[in-house]
Write a protein that holds these residues in place. Structure first.
Motif, short mmCIF file in Angstrom:
data_model
loop_
_atom_site.label_atom_id
_atom_site.label_comp_id
_atom_site.label_asym_id
_atom_site.label_seq_id
_atom_site.Cartn_x
_atom_site.Cartn_y
_atom_site.Cartn_z
N THR A 69 0.80 -1.11 0.09
CA THR A 69 -0.17 0.06 -0.12
C THR A 69 0.76 1.28 0.04
O THR A 69 0.67 2.06 -0.80
N THR A 70 1.98 1.29 0.76
CA THR A 70 2.76 2.44 0.94
C THR A 70 3.92 2.48 -0.23
O THR A 70 4.14 3.65 -0.79
N GLN A 71 4.31 1.37 -0.61
CA GLN A 71 5.46 1.52 -1.67
C GLN A 71 4.97 1.42 -3.18
O GLN A 71 5.70 2.18 -3.93
N LYS A 72 3.87 0.85 -3.43
CA LYS A 72 3.36 0.90 -4.75
C LYS A 72 4.36 0.34 -5.75
O LYS A 72 4.48 0.85 -6.93
N ARG A 73 5.17 -0.69 -5.52
CA ARG A 73 6.13 -1.22 -6.40
C ARG A 73 6.36 -2.81 -5.99
O ARG A 73 5.95 -3.40 -5.08
N SER A 74 7.04 -3.24 -6.71
CA SER A 74 7.64 -4.79 -6.58
C SER A 74 8.12 -5.09 -5.52
O SER A 74 8.67 -4.40 -4.86
N LEU A 75 7.63 -6.17 -4.83
CA LEU A 75 8.41 -6.97 -3.66
C LEU A 75 9.09 -8.11 -4.12
O LEU A 75 9.23 -8.94 -3.24
N GLN A 76 9.51 -7.93 -5.25
CA GLN A 76 10.17 -9.25 -5.55
C GLN A 76 11.50 -9.57 -4.85
O GLN A 76 12.05 -10.72 -4.89
N HIS A 77 12.10 -8.50 -4.19
CA HIS A 77 13.33 -8.66 -3.54
C HIS A 77 13.17 -9.41 -2.10
O HIS A 77 14.00 -9.66 -1.56
N LEU A 78 11.86 -9.26 -1.59
CA LEU A 78 11.64 -9.79 -0.28
C LEU A 78 11.58 -11.30 -0.45
O LEU A 78 11.33 -11.96 -1.36
N LYS A 79 12.44 -11.95 0.57
CA LYS A 79 12.52 -13.44 0.74
C LYS A 79 11.32 -14.01 1.40
O LYS A 79 10.64 -13.34 2.17
N ARG A 80 10.95 -15.34 1.23
CA ARG A 80 10.01 -15.86 1.77
C ARG A 80 10.29 -15.81 3.12
O ARG A 80 11.35 -16.06 3.73
#
Length: 875
Positions: free
Chosen positions: A236-247
């Motif tokens: 909601t706040t960043q409005k961009r990809s979360l691809q770098h977040l680890k499981r």
């Protein structure tokens, strides 16, 4: 008083509509080359950012307060606000104003908050910035807890059983922001706010694929819920990809050596008690890491030591190998120092905020991987097998960056100059056209100078008027008639154009604009291609960080003569010539006095006596640090060490009020003692320093004895208990697992000399007046104290060995005392009759008795003590 809403011009209507969506944030509203703030945001922002406050529509009935910052310098201003605990909503123009008729569309592209800040700066490169989230499980009255670092991709979650565990995690992680839902009780929210943590609210959103992927390893319902709450807030706040977040990784606090935040604070693991800084802490001592990733990993290992014996042994093995391979370790350090922050580079790639210089740093870092791998393979030890598995060179990424990005790119990725010549044929054509145009302009300038005879004639350019021919006013009469078309008048010159120049200008500007557009498009394609390798980069980063910490341990162990500890299976502790590593570094090796800790299976409590300032607290702290360093996987500051694997450490060291909950020193002392008594196991380590000193003498002594007996009889944890109650040393006659030791001191010519050496048996006396003399108290006061002490000792001898207080200890000296109780007052103990003192001293004692300490500042108390000194010295 709230300002009235802005006047309803189309732009201000748009502004207010967006602002209403972010009422708790500063709205940075993009207008051309500036971000503008209006109304309350402007008033408060101008104060916090030291900006000039102006007005929009200043001639209107209600002018609108406004201030602004240049968009190219906005990050610095955003950081200032976020560092102070505020949120900033960045509202951008979503259309090109040059191509848009009417109001330009605008939208918030990111909400920057204390917990989501990713541009942390070089000063915080070795620290994490954790955003935490919390849900309340009403059925079990437990908490679902999760945290993430957006800059590195770390994501973890745990079940916490009570508020104490929650507070401990929040404080230990040093989080600045916690996300909650509507079910979290108000009392918990109030506690979080007292910790100085910003609370943000978020309701759960519909399920999406990325959130499901990241939480797939989480089984528990409350944990799935809290992970989703955290990820929903980030999206909601960043409005961009979360691809770098680890499981998400589920952890249990019991998976690590449990250290509450009070123990971490008391032992100064990562923050100095006096300064709040890193200097003077265990982290400061151990940090020989060469990378930012390694620095963060070291801090995590310090705060969460292991309890798994095989993992501890594996780290010890690796440190030992590196210690024995000085040459290879030196080579590793040379390569590691060239590795940039791969974790945060991966984060910026995922977020789309990476620039050309970041990609060059990525390339340089990846180029070191084959060298690092080769060095470890030369060592040829199984200790590095796991690290080697993830040290996979990413040559495809290196080659792509090498082929595409110039070696020294500009910061901006939209202004050109990032992509190499020869990488793209169309880009080369645009550049050729632009370069030929520049050559043509130089030739035009030379030709016009020759034709007109004006040697300082020049061909120039600005963004408003384009290309022009400039002639100073003193040379205007030299221009042939009808040769130029007037374009702009300056104070000392005129600017002109020609049809030919206009035509060439259009070609040059078109080539430059198309070149920039194509360059940015190519850069984005490269960035998106590298984004597909984020997981590989993160695995590589984690291995390099671990290797960096291990080499740091080896370097420190060599420099400060640390030894590998032996892990024992029984419950015995034997540390020969142990040292407090931080104090030793400050004092120097020659001045520090090492000490043994010898607690066999038959000893569970060391009762430590000796003068104040003699080193009892240091002795206790060095034992705790020895345990922590051992279970981190580091060698320890001793000549020899045999240690079990402890499950928890509890400390009650130092005196401080808990200002958050409004509790006194004594209440904090009792709560920390209770925490140990309730939660310690036979495999725990307990450090109790001067328990009971915050209350009346007999109350304190009774409590101290009762605590010792309870720990001895019911827990059996290894316990170091220092005390100034020498009467307690008689406990060794009734408690078979208690051993007396003391810090040696001697008198020489009436002066007290600390030996700083732990010796068997109890101390022979307190030396309190001697310590007071070292502190500089007036001679008259000290003489009076000696006189009083002699009288007390004489009374004690005359009273025999009868019971006192609650008949706590048989055979201890008794103090004959009188009790006086006025209506509504607690019993007071008069230790000496006032008729034995002179008038000045009697007045001082009376004033001291009635002094309300809690209403005075430290400076007021110091001034009052000075007055008393003057009064006593005049006798």
């Amino acid at each position: 008083m709230e300002l009235t809403k802005t006047k309803t011009t189309p732009m201000m209507v748009q502004y207010q509509k967006i602002k209403d969506q972010y009422p708790d944030a500063f709205l940075f509203y993009r207008l051309g080359d500036f971000y503008e703030l209006f109304n309350d945001d402007a008033i408060k922002g101008s104060q916090l950012l030291e900006l000039t406050l102006t007005n929009r529509s200043r001639n209107a009935e209600n002018p609108v307060p406004m201030c602004g910052v240049p968009h190219k310098a906005a990050q610095n201003y955003i950081d200032i606000l976020v560092d102070q605990g505020y949120k900033v909503a960045i509202c951008e123009q979503m259309e090109d104003p040059r191509l848009t008729k009417g109001m330009v569309k605008r939208a918030v592209i990111q909400l920057v908050t204390p917990g989501t800040q990713i541009d942390v700066g070089t000063q915080n490169a070795k620290s994490n910035n954790y955003l935490t989230a919390l849900v309340y499980d009403t059925d079990h009255q437990t908490f679902g807890f999760s945290y993430a670092d957006l800059s590195t991709g770390e994501l973890k979650t745990a079940k916490l059983d009570n508020q104490a565990e929650l507070v401990n995690e929040l404080v230990s992680l040093q989080t600045k922001e916690t996300v909650i839902d509507s079910d979290v009780p108000n009392t918990i929210q109030e506690t979080i706010q007292k910790l100085g943590i910003l609370i943000s609210h978020q309701e759960l959103l519909p399920v999406n694929a990325s959130v499901s992927y990241l939480s797939q390893d989480v089984d528990s319902g409350p944990l799935k819920r809290v992970v989703k709450l955290l990820l929903d807030y980030i999206q909601t706040t960043q409005k961009r990809s979360l691809q770098h977040l680890k499981r998400a990784v589920v952890y249990e606090p019991s998976d690590f050596l449990e250290l509450d935040h009070n123990s971490q604070y008391n032992l100064e693991l990562t923050r100095n008690i006096r300064t709040g800084k890193k200097s003077g802490t265990l982290l400061w001592l151990l940090d020989k890491t060469k990378t930012a990733m390694g620095g963060r990993k070291l801090k995590q290992w310090i705060e969460r030591p292991l309890v798994n014996r095989s993992k501890i042994t594996a780290r010890h093995d690796a440190v030992g190998v590196l210690l024995d391979h000085y040459y290879e370790r030196s080579q590793l350090q040379d390569e590691l120092i060239k590795v940039y922050d791969l974790e945060r580079l991966a984060g910026r790639i995922a977020f789309g905020s990476v620039n050309g210089r970041d990609l060059i740093q990525l390339k340089t870092s990846l180029q070191q991987v084959p060298k690092i791998k080769y060095i470890l393979e030369q060592i040829a030890d199984d200790s590095f097998k796991e690290i080697l598995q993830d040290l996979i060179p990413l040559d495809d990424i290196v080659d792509e960056i090498q082929d595409a990005i110039v070696d020294q790119p500009p910061i901006s990725v939209t202004d050109g100059g990032v992509i190499k010549d020869g990488f793209n044929a169309q880009l080369d054509k645009y550049r050729d056209a632009s370069n030929n145009g520049q050559k043509w302009l130089a030739e035009l300038e030379a030709k016009e100078r020759q034709v007109t005879g004006i040697n300082n004639l020049k061909v120039g350019f600005n963004h408003v008027f384009g290309y022009y021919i400039e002639v100073t006013k003193v040379n205007l009469d030299k221009i042939p008639e009808n040769r130029y078309q007037r374009k702009q008048t300056l104070a000392n010159a005129e600017r002109f154009s020609t049809p030919e120049l206009k035509e060439k200008e259009a070609l040059i500007l078109e080539a430059q604009e198309q070149s920039k557009t194509l360059e940015y498009k190519l850069f984005v394609q490269i960035r998106e291609h590298i984004k597909k390798s984020i997981k590989r980069i993160q695995a590589l980063a984690d291995s390099i960080a671990s290797l960096d910490v291990l080499q740091s341990f080896a370097s420190i162990s060599e420099e400060y003569r640390f030894v590998r500890p032996t892990l024992t299976n029984d419950h015995q502790v034997k540390v020969i010539e142990g040292r407090h590593p931080v104090v030793e570094k400050v004092l120097g090796h020659q001045q520090y006095v090492p000490n043994d800790v010898d607690m066999g299976q038959a000893t569970s409590v060391l009762l430590i006596t000796g003068p104040n300032m003699s080193g009892k607290s240091t002795y206790m702290r060095q034992m705790a640090l020895c345990v922590i360093m051992n279970q981190m996987g580091c060698f320890v500051p001793a000549k020899k060490a045999e240690l079990p694997v402890f499950d928890k450490i509890f400390t009650r060291i130092g005196a401080a009020d808990d200002l958050i909950s409004g509790q006194s020193t004594f209440m904090v002392e009792m709560k920390e003692a209770n925490d140990a008594i309730e939660n310690a196991t036979p495999n725990s380590l307990i450090l109790f320093d001067e328990i009971g000193r915050g209350t009346a003498t007999y109350d304190g002594m009774a409590l101290a004895q009762a605590i010792i007996e309870y720990v001895h009889n019911n827990i059996g944890a290894k316990t170091l208990f220092s005390t100034h109650y020498h009467e307690l040393t008689g406990l060794d006659e009734t408690l078979k697992h208690l051993q007396n030791v003391h810090v040696g001191a001697t008198e020489s010519n009436g002066e007290l000399v600390f030996l700083h050496k732990i010796q068997p048996g109890p101390a022979d006396k307190s030396y309190g007046i001697h310590v007071a003399k070292l502190a500089g108290l007036p001679n008259g006061l000290l003489k009076r104290a000696d006189h009083i002490l002699a009288g007390l000792e004489k009374k004690a001898e005359g009273s025999g060995s009868g019971d006192h207080a609650s008949q706590a200890i048989s055979g201890q000296p008794q103090l004959k005392h009188s009790r006086k109780k006025a209506a509504g007052e607690e019993e007071q103990i008069s230790l000496f009759p006032l008729e034995q003192v002179d008038d000045n001293q009697a007045e001082v004692v009376s004033q001291l008795k009635n002094l309300d300490l809690m209403s005075k500042t430290p400076m007021q108390i110091m001034n009052q003590v000075y007055k008393w000194q003057q009064k006593i010295n005049r006798e």
